[in-house]
Design a protein around this motif. Structure first.
Motif, PDB file in Angstrom:
ATOM      1  N   HIS A   2      33.683  25.781 -36.489  1.00  0.00           N
ATOM      2  CA  HIS A   2      32.739  26.076 -37.564  1.00  0.00           C
ATOM      3  C   HIS A   2      31.269  26.020 -37.182  1.00  0.00           C
ATOM      4  O   HIS A   2      30.404  26.255 -38.009  1.00  0.00           O
ATOM      5  N   LEU A   3      30.967  25.691 -35.924  1.00  0.00           N
ATOM      6  CA  LEU A   3      29.568  25.492 -35.544  1.00  0.00           C
ATOM      7  C   LEU A   3      28.714  26.734 -35.807  1.00  0.00           C
ATOM      8  O   LEU A   3      27.605  26.632 -36.328  1.00  0.00           O
ATOM      9  N   ASP A   4      29.255  27.894 -35.480  1.00  0.00           N
ATOM     10  CA  ASP A   4      28.520  29.142 -35.691  1.00  0.00           C
ATOM     11  C   ASP A   4      28.017  29.269 -37.117  1.00  0.00           C
ATOM     12  O   ASP A   4      26.827  29.515 -37.360  1.00  0.00           O
ATOM     13  N   THR A   5      28.933  29.097 -38.071  1.00  0.00           N
ATOM     14  CA  THR A   5      28.583  29.207 -39.487  1.00  0.00           C
ATOM     15  C   THR A   5      27.605  28.114 -39.890  1.00  0.00           C
ATOM     16  O   THR A   5      26.637  28.371 -40.612  1.00  0.00           O
ATOM     17  N   GLN A   6      27.845  26.889 -39.406  1.00  0.00           N
ATOM     18  CA  GLN A   6      26.964  25.783 -39.788  1.00  0.00           C
ATOM     19  C   GLN A   6      25.543  26.024 -39.282  1.00  0.00           C
ATOM     20  O   GLN A   6      24.573  25.716 -39.968  1.00  0.00           O
TER      21      GLN A   6
ATOM     22  N   HIS B 254      19.842  24.165 -41.388  1.00  0.00           N
ATOM     23  CA  HIS B 254      18.945  23.920 -40.254  1.00  0.00           C
ATOM     24  C   HIS B 254      19.189  22.538 -39.653  1.00  0.00           C
ATOM     25  O   HIS B 254      18.864  22.281 -38.503  1.00  0.00           O
ATOM     26  N   GLU B 255      19.819  21.632 -40.441  1.00  0.00           N
ATOM     27  CA  GLU B 255      20.122  20.303 -39.893  1.00  0.00           C
ATOM     28  C   GLU B 255      21.073  20.401 -38.708  1.00  0.00           C
ATOM     29  O   GLU B 255      20.976  19.621 -37.757  1.00  0.00           O
ATOM     30  N   ALA B 256      22.009  21.349 -38.788  1.00  0.00           N
ATOM     31  CA  ALA B 256      22.980  21.501 -37.698  1.00  0.00           C
ATOM     32  C   ALA B 256      22.252  21.858 -36.413  1.00  0.00           C
ATOM     33  O   ALA B 256      22.538  21.325 -35.339  1.00  0.00           O
ATOM     34  N   GLU B 257      21.282  22.730 -36.532  1.00  0.00           N
ATOM     35  CA  GLU B 257      20.505  23.154 -35.377  1.00  0.00           C
ATOM     36  C   GLU B 257      19.706  21.973 -34.795  1.00  0.00           C
ATOM     37  O   GLU B 257      19.639  21.774 -33.589  1.00  0.00           O
ATOM     38  N   GLU B 258      19.131  21.177 -35.701  1.00  0.00           N
ATOM     39  CA  GLU B 258      18.352  20.016 -35.241  1.00  0.00           C
ATOM     40  C   GLU B 258      19.239  19.020 -34.513  1.00  0.00           C
ATOM     41  O   GLU B 258      18.840  18.423 -33.519  1.00  0.00           O
ATOM     42  N   GLN B 259      20.442  18.824 -35.046  1.00  0.00           N
ATOM     43  CA  GLN B 259      21.340  17.856 -34.413  1.00  0.00           C
ATOM     44  C   GLN B 259      21.716  18.292 -33.001  1.00  0.00           C
ATOM     45  O   GLN B 259      21.847  17.460 -32.107  1.00  0.00           O
TER      46      GLN B 259
ATOM     47  N   ILE C 234      40.529  26.995 -31.006  1.00  0.00           N
ATOM     48  CA  ILE C 234      39.662  28.161 -30.843  1.00  0.00           C
ATOM     49  C   ILE C 234      40.018  28.893 -29.551  1.00  0.00           C
ATOM     50  O   ILE C 234      40.430  28.272 -28.558  1.00  0.00           O
ATOM     51  N   GLU C 235      39.878  30.216 -29.567  1.00  0.00           N
ATOM     52  CA  GLU C 235      40.181  31.035 -28.384  1.00  0.00           C
ATOM     53  C   GLU C 235      39.134  30.818 -27.289  1.00  0.00           C
ATOM     54  O   GLU C 235      37.991  30.469 -27.586  1.00  0.00           O
ATOM     55  N   GLY C 236      39.536  31.049 -26.065  1.00  0.00           N
ATOM     56  CA  GLY C 236      38.651  30.850 -24.923  1.00  0.00           C
ATOM     57  C   GLY C 236      37.336  31.612 -25.013  1.00  0.00           C
ATOM     58  O   GLY C 236      36.271  31.062 -24.747  1.00  0.00           O
ATOM     59  N   ASP C 237      37.383  32.861 -25.433  1.00  0.00           N
ATOM     60  CA  ASP C 237      36.168  33.673 -25.530  1.00  0.00           C
ATOM     61  C   ASP C 237      35.184  33.082 -26.524  1.00  0.00           C
ATOM     62  O   ASP C 237      33.984  32.986 -26.272  1.00  0.00           O
ATOM     63  N   SER C 238      35.742  32.696 -27.666  1.00  0.00           N
ATOM     64  CA  SER C 238      34.885  32.138 -28.719  1.00  0.00           C
ATOM     65  C   SER C 238      34.248  30.846 -28.239  1.00  0.00           C
ATOM     66  O   SER C 238      33.091  30.557 -28.542  1.00  0.00           O
ATOM     67  N   LEU C 239      35.010  30.072 -27.481  1.00  0.00           N
ATOM     68  CA  LEU C 239      34.507  28.798 -26.980  1.00  0.00           C
ATOM     69  C   LEU C 239      33.301  29.030 -26.062  1.00  0.00           C
ATOM     70  O   LEU C 239      32.284  28.352 -26.172  1.00  0.00           O
ATOM     71  N   VAL C 240      33.425  30.008 -25.209  1.00  0.00           N
ATOM     72  CA  VAL C 240      32.324  30.330 -24.301  1.00  0.00           C
ATOM     73  C   VAL C 240      31.094  30.755 -25.108  1.00  0.00           C
ATOM     74  O   VAL C 240      29.962  30.378 -24.800  1.00  0.00           O
ATOM     75  N   ARG C 241      31.346  31.503 -26.201  1.00  0.00           N
ATOM     76  CA  ARG C 241      30.231  31.962 -27.025  1.00  0.00           C
ATOM     77  C   ARG C 241      29.534  30.787 -27.730  1.00  0.00           C
ATOM     78  O   ARG C 241      28.309  30.712 -27.779  1.00  0.00           O
ATOM     79  N   VAL C 242      30.348  29.853 -28.244  1.00  0.00           N
ATOM     80  CA  VAL C 242      29.772  28.676 -28.923  1.00  0.00           C
ATOM     81  C   VAL C 242      28.947  27.856 -27.934  1.00  0.00           C
ATOM     82  O   VAL C 242      27.843  27.408 -28.243  1.00  0.00           O
ATOM     83  N   GLU C 243      29.476  27.701 -26.735  1.00  0.00           N
ATOM     84  CA  GLU C 243      28.731  26.929 -25.736  1.00  0.00           C
ATOM     85  C   GLU C 243      27.403  27.599 -25.384  1.00  0.00           C
ATOM     86  O   GLU C 243      26.395  26.922 -25.217  1.00  0.00           O
ATOM     87  N   ALA C 244      27.431  28.922 -25.298  1.00  0.00           N
ATOM     88  CA  ALA C 244      26.198  29.651 -24.987  1.00  0.00           C
ATOM     89  C   ALA C 244      25.173  29.439 -26.097  1.00  0.00           C
ATOM     90  O   ALA C 244      23.975  29.290 -25.847  1.00  0.00           O
ATOM     91  N   ARG C 245      25.667  29.392 -27.314  1.00  0.00           N
ATOM     92  CA  ARG C 245      24.789  29.175 -28.459  1.00  0.00           C
ATOM     93  C   ARG C 245      24.142  27.779 -28.382  1.00  0.00           C
ATOM     94  O   ARG C 245      22.955  27.607 -28.656  1.00  0.00           O
ATOM     95  N   ILE C 246      24.948  26.790 -28.024  1.00  0.00           N
ATOM     96  CA  ILE C 246      24.429  25.423 -27.874  1.00  0.00           C
ATOM     97  C   ILE C 246      23.377  25.393 -26.762  1.00  0.00           C
ATOM     98  O   ILE C 246      22.292  24.843 -26.929  1.00  0.00           O
ATOM     99  N   ARG C 247      23.720  26.028 -25.647  1.00  0.00           N
ATOM    100  CA  ARG C 247      22.801  26.079 -24.499  1.00  0.00           C
ATOM    101  C   ARG C 247      21.449  26.698 -24.853  1.00  0.00           C
ATOM    102  O   ARG C 247      20.419  26.300 -24.327  1.00  0.00           O
TER     103      ARG C 247
ATOM    104  N   ILE D  26      15.287  27.076 -33.424  1.00  0.00           N
ATOM    105  CA  ILE D  26      14.877  26.070 -32.447  1.00  0.00           C
ATOM    106  C   ILE D  26      15.172  26.635 -31.067  1.00  0.00           C
ATOM    107  O   ILE D  26      16.272  27.108 -30.806  1.00  0.00           O
ATOM    108  N   THR D  27      14.194  26.610 -30.199  1.00  0.00           N
ATOM    109  CA  THR D  27      14.397  27.114 -28.843  1.00  0.00           C
ATOM    110  C   THR D  27      13.777  26.144 -27.860  1.00  0.00           C
ATOM    111  O   THR D  27      13.131  25.175 -28.253  1.00  0.00           O
ATOM    112  N   SER D  28      13.987  26.439 -26.603  1.00  0.00           N
ATOM    113  CA  SER D  28      13.395  25.577 -25.595  1.00  0.00           C
ATOM    114  C   SER D  28      12.551  26.421 -24.656  1.00  0.00           C
ATOM    115  O   SER D  28      12.757  27.625 -24.533  1.00  0.00           O
ATOM    116  N   VAL D  29      11.595  25.768 -24.029  1.00  0.00           N
ATOM    117  CA  VAL D  29      10.740  26.465 -23.084  1.00  0.00           C
ATOM    118  C   VAL D  29      10.396  25.472 -21.978  1.00  0.00           C
ATOM    119  O   VAL D  29      10.355  24.262 -22.212  1.00  0.00           O
TER     120      VAL D  29
END
Lengths: 323, 327
Positions: free
Chosen positions: A133-137, A142-147, A162-175, A227-230
């Motif tokens: 559910h991370l994608d939807t959250q 915005h609290e999810a993003e801050e956390q 969760i399927e392998g592809d989706s997992l890679v996508r969620v991780e990329a989103r976290i990154r 929220i992004t990083s630089v």
């Protein structure tokens, strides 16, 4: 104060249903041979009978020190001071925050209250995320993003659902939000506790482990409120005075939008590396030993936050270079 | 390491000491001390109610303990700690979370007083007619009018912990989360801000008839004058018992001598008159363990000093006191 006498405190965040309670139950019931105190909000219906569970109301206090965004968790100051009076030495303290709470006041508590800072140390911010559910959250709260942005460790839970592809996508989103958090994939929060508790992630030493790889990578984003990083690198030594003036003013004026900052700096005239890390407008920095021999001296900084493209960070950092 | 000393109070010629392992020990001149198992966890707060001791603990229990060690449970709040306790003229009060509970002489049920945040401090005035409750944003002042408690607010931004009335009832002073004291002159709710401390103020006490409020939180005992029309307004404090580089963590009055005990972070304890031209007496040297409690018997015969490592120094106070011993 000697580090060894400070009890490490792990801050546990994450949305309802992500698996925080599962993890807390493991910490309280597993035979790990450690004494962990757990500070909870309305501990669930499980009703675990354990004298090391402390019931708290999240109370966010503004400090009366003229700084408007300096908020702390008043209940934590009280409870941590109380726990330090116990006869038995605790191996660690785990603080649960509710899903909607901003983790910043918890982290700031460890910078602001001297007694808390003397007796305990912020060990790591661990965010439990629901892989399904991370994608939807992230879209909806915005609290999810801050956390995710605050985290030193992201426990990516329910990866078995969760399927392998989706997992890679969620991780990329976290990154994308937080490139330096350690991501641990788990099902039912079954990660080894030693990868969650007692990490020393807030130690300034750990700043040195920031991977230069991602520091050099550029960033991109879709929305302005994301929220992004630089990050920036400079091979020219920096001027201490210039940096202090710029960085102090930056945190003072934009600290609310800068969630985390970290850096290793090469100041002209300094033999040692200067290391810092910050949460919002509070910053902890000090010289941290000599530069490794045979490797180039350079300065590296990372910022995670909102609207960080509009803060003139690059120009500000560049202007700190020694003439 | 032994459980830290969390507090000490004087009941006549007996000193009761609370510990981080939930025990209470009673010290009397000429007798061996006695130990009472009171709480499961930490003794968080103590107060004297006539010839009994009141204690609150992190086991959620509020207890009354007699000098011979009989323990009676007044209330049990379960997983919520009992953070503060106070008593005056036969009535007593404790706080747990945001709520203060007041028991009066004639009633068995507590009156329940709610507040905006967790209670940081509780104090009755000398007559027991008013109860000050410190919390986030200031103090709620409860006044007993016939059978009801009516509240008024004293507002000041920030969190307020320990609270006390001046002996004449004209001022209320709190120790704040910031390194500062805050006071209110009750006749007009005028504010007194006393800041500039290098550390948080953990301990305060009133000394003498023209009272001074002595405070920890600096490298000396900082004693604010509360006599005259405006108290400390525009006046400098009396600073005595200089601890050098050490920060005072505990102060206790010796009003009969117009003097103050100051205990320091390194374990040293000094005794000084409230006179900056006089030198302090060293009662105890540095031990490396922060002083957490100082109490004196009513007859002034003995003094007790406790520290964060659970050490107790129990000694006669005056000359000839060669029978000091550590327990």
């Amino acid at each position: 104060m000697d580090n060894s006498t400070q009890v490490p405190v792990t801050v546990l965040t994450g949305f309802l249903g992500a698996g925080k309670t599962t993890l807390l139950n493991r910490i309280l019931t597993e035979r790990h041979g450690k004494r962990y105190a757990v500070i909870v909000n309305e501990f669930g219906e499980e009703g675990i009978d354990n004298d090391l569970v402390v019931d708290a109301d999240e109370e966010v206090f503004e400090m009366n020190n003229g700084c408007i965004c300096c908020t702390v968790r008043g209940d934590l100051i009280r409870i941590l001071s109380g726990l330090m009076k116990r006869a038995d030495q605790l191996d660690a303290i785990i603080v649960e925050t509710t899903g909607l709470a901003d983790p910043a006041p918890v982290a700031q508590t460890f910078f602001v209250d001297q007694e808390v800072a003397d007796r305990t140390k912020l060990d790591a911010i661990v965010t439990v995320a629901d892989a399904v559910h991370l994608d939807t959250q992230l879209e909806e709260h915005h609290e999810a993003e801050e956390q995710i942005a605050f985290a030193d460790v992201v426990l990516l839970n329910k990866t078995d659902l969760i399927e392998g592809d989706s997992l890679v996508r969620v991780e990329a989103r976290i990154r994308k939000i937080n490139p330096y958090a350690k991501i641990i994939r788990t099902a039912r929060c079954a990660a080894p506790l030693e990868e969650i508790v007692g990490l020393n992630a807030f130690s300034l030493d750990r700043v040195l482990e920031v991977e230069p790889d991602f520091l050099e990578s550029d960033h991109d984003h879709d929305h302005d409120d994301d929220i992004t990083s630089v990050s920036f690198v400079s091979d020219t030594p920096l001027d201490f005075e210039k940096f202090q003036t710029w960085f102090g003013k930056l945190l003072q004026t934009r600290g609310q939008d800068i969630l985390r900052s970290k850096g290793i700096l090469d100041f002209e005239g300094f033999d040692d590396r200067y290391v810092f890390q910050g949460v919002h407008m509070l910053m902890d920095g000090s010289p941290m030993g000599a530069w490794p021999e045979g490797k180039p001296r350079n300065s590296r900084v990372v910022f995670i936050g909102r609207e960080i493209d509009n803060m003139g960070l690059k120009e500000g950092f560049e202007a700190c270079k020694a003439a | 390491m032994d459980a830290p000393v969390t507090g000490a109070v004087s009941l006549g010629d007996c000193i009761a000491v609370g510990f981080g392992d939930g025990s209470v020990r009673f010290f009397r001149p000429g007798l061996a001390h006695t130990v009472t198992r009171a709480h499961e966890g930490v003794v968080l707060c103590m107060a004297v109610d006539g010839d009994h001791l009141l204690t609150g603990g992190d086991d959620g229990r509020f207890l009354r303990i007699s000098l011979d060690g009989m323990v009676e449970e007044i209330a049990n709040f379960g997983t919520k700690w009992v953070d503060c306790v106070t008593a005056s003229h036969g009535q007593y009060a404790c706080s747990s979370g945001r709520t203060a509970y007041v028991w009066s002489k004639e009633k068995t049920n507590a009156i329940v007083l709610e507040h905006v945040s967790t209670v940081g401090g509780l104090a009755f005035d000398e007559k027991g007619k008013r109860l000050a409750v410190a919390h986030y944003g200031g103090v709620t002042l409860w006044e007993r009018k016939e059978r009801r408690w009516k509240s008024s607010k004293l507002v000041w931004k920030g969190f307020h912990g320990a609270v006390t009335f001046s002996p004449d009832g004209k001022y209320i002073v709190t120790a704040m989360q910031e390194n500062a004291l805050h006071g209110w002159r009750l006749r007009d709710k005028g504010d007194l801000a006393m800041s500039g401390y290098p550390a948080k103020i953990k301990s305060l006490c009133w000394i003498g008839d023209a009272p001074h409020l002595a405070t920890s939180g600096a490298n000396e005992a900082i004693c604010w004058p509360f006599d005259g029309k405006d108290g400390p307004l525009g006046r400098a404090p009396v600073c005595v018992a200089d601890g050098g580089k050490q920060i005072a963590t505990c102060v206790q009055a010796l009003s009969e001598e117009n003097a103050v005990f100051a205990g320091f972070r390194d374990g040293a304890v000094l005794l000084s008159q409230l006179d900056e031209s006089k030198d302090a007496i060293v009662l105890k040297g540095s031990s490396g363990a922060e002083v957490t409690a100082i109490a004196v018997t009513a007859s002034l015969s003995h003094v007790l000093i406790g520290d964060e490592k659970g050490h107790i120094l129990w000694s006669t106070l005056w000359a000839g006191g060669s029978n000091a011993k550590s327990v």
